[in-house]
Design an enzyme around this catalytic site. Structure first.
Site, PDB file in Angstrom:
ATOM      1  N   SER A  77      -1.859  54.406  28.107  1.00 27.92           N
ATOM      2  CA  SER A  77      -2.494  54.529  26.797  1.00 27.92           C
ATOM      3  C   SER A  77      -2.478  55.989  26.334  1.00 27.92           C
ATOM      4  CB  SER A  77      -3.905  53.939  26.843  1.00 27.92           C
ATOM      5  OG  SER A  77      -4.440  53.787  25.557  1.00 27.92           O
TER       6      SER A  77
ATOM      7  N   ASP B 296      -1.300  43.569  22.282  1.00 26.52           N
ATOM      8  CA  ASP B 296      -1.772  44.956  22.208  1.00 26.52           C
ATOM      9  C   ASP B 296      -1.441  45.535  20.836  1.00 26.52           C
ATOM     10  OD1 ASP B 296      -2.445  47.609  22.601  1.00 26.52           O
ATOM     11  OD2 ASP B 296      -0.936  47.981  24.156  1.00 26.52           O
TER      12      ASP B 296
ATOM     13  N   HIS C 247      -4.193  45.137  25.811  1.00 23.37           N
ATOM     14  CA  HIS C 247      -4.240  46.564  26.100  1.00 23.37           C
ATOM     15  C   HIS C 247      -5.167  46.841  27.288  1.00 23.37           C
ATOM     16  CE1 HIS C 247      -3.529  50.747  25.027  1.00 23.37           C
ATOM     17  NE2 HIS C 247      -4.775  50.978  25.420  1.00 23.37           N
TER      18      HIS C 247
END
Length: 351
Positions: free
Chosen positions: A191, A285, A315
């Site tokens: 991320s 996501d 995610h």
């Protein structure tokens, strides 16, 4: 750095959610009705259950930063696997107060993975990413250096990228002492950490020692625009548009150019000569299309980029490996891909 121990009530809650996650998939599907995305992919039933629990737990972006950190640390303790400690878990000061944890299986090292955790540049820590770090070390045979970079808003952009460069330099200088070849260093992140890893690889282009591989797990690659996946999953319990805005509001000082490649590495003029890449994305996501776009851009500039598309997941799945068997399987798949990439990298002397 270790996570705080769970109270009895939290241990019971953890046992409950793990048991729920092990419910047979047909029964789970009847209970939670997993959604289907626009590509026709159906969310894994165990992940759909996790999203229901996440929705019921409130939204950390409604809280002050300190409270949001407490909430996410608490939730991570519930959802992350209890992976057996590595033979070596060494706390390190990389300089100027920058902390890291080195994980080693205790066997001759096959390389070094420089890892940057997720959390939108505002949340997250080495402690709550101990499970994936241990999985990486034990599953690849490489040492893992998990970096506790400075967080916003106390340390806004571009402080994190200075920390990443400091961590890289420390890794190169100390790899040989750990039995690892400094020319076999993987730069990895999830991320926000994927953004940090991508930017670091761009900054290191042309340096005497460069990463052998970049592993970008659901990376943030371009905040200058919203791609279709961000519109489709704007209300995702795993990462909503509101939460993304909250992160960026804390991370980026007023007036920051969103097209700066240190903010949006996809927008760099030239991606040639970068390390080969493994890019993972998830079907549900909001950052999915950003990751796919970066992999495509790397390939267009002659950089080998393998995409792992976890179509049933959301995610942050590498942090959900206790409650979600699907997430655990996907994380192990990523570990195997990194291990295979290290196997295909020629050995060099670590002297």
């Amino acid at each position: 750095m270790t996570a705080a121990p769970l109270t009895l009530s939290r241990r019971l809650q953890r046992a409950f959610v793990i048991a729920l996650g092990r419910t047979p998939a047909p029964l789970l599907r009847s209970l939670v009705r997993p959604p289907v995305n626009s590509a026709g992919d159906r969310m894994a039933a165990d992940v759909a259950l996790l999203m229901k629990l996440t929705e019921a737990g409130g939204d950390y972006s409604d809280l002050p930063v300190a409270a949001a950190r407490e909430v996410t640390e608490r939730d991570a303790a519930l959802f992350a696997d209890r992976i057996a400690p590595c033979a070596v878990e060494q706390e390190l000061d990389l300089g100027d107060g920058l902390q890291a944890t080195r994980y080693s299986s205790g066997t001759p090292s096959r390389g070094l993975i420089l890892f940057f955790h997720g959390g939108g540049f505002v949340l997250g820590s080495r402690a709550i990413y101990a499970a994936p770090a241990r999985m990486l070390a034990q599953g690849t045979g490489a040492d893992v250096l998990s970096v506790g970079y400075r967080l916003a808003p106390e340390h806004s952009f571009p402080a994190v990228h200075d920390d990443a460069l400091t961590a890289w330099q420390y890794a190169v200088e100390h790899a040989s002492g750990w039995g690892a070849d400094p020319h076999r260093i993987v730069v990895a992140g999830e991320s926000a950490g994927g953004n940090i890893a991508a930017v670091l690889c761009q900054r290191l282009r042309g340096a005497p020692v460069q990463p052998t591989l970049q592993v970008l797990v659901q990376p943030v690659t371009d905040i200058s625009q919203r791609r279709p996946s961000q519109h489709e999953f704007t209300e995702s319990p795993a990462l909503s548009a509101k939460q993304i805005a909250w992160f960026m509001g804390h991370y980026l000082p007023d007036g920051t150019d969103h097209r700066d490649p240190r903010v949006s590495p996809l927008l760099a003029d030239d991606l040639t000569g970068l390390p080969r890449a493994i890019v993972t994305v998830a079907g549900f996501d909001p950052l999915r299309d950003d990751g796919l776009a970066y992999a495509a851009a790397l390939a267009a500039h002659g950089v080998s980029a393998d995409v792992i598309h976890e179509r049933e997941l959301v995610h942050g799945y590498i942090a959900f490996t206790a409650i979600s068997p699907s997430s655990r399987t996907a994380t192990r798949r990523l570990v195997r891909a990194i291990s295979a990439a290290l196997t295909s990298t020629p050995e060099r002397s670590a002297s």
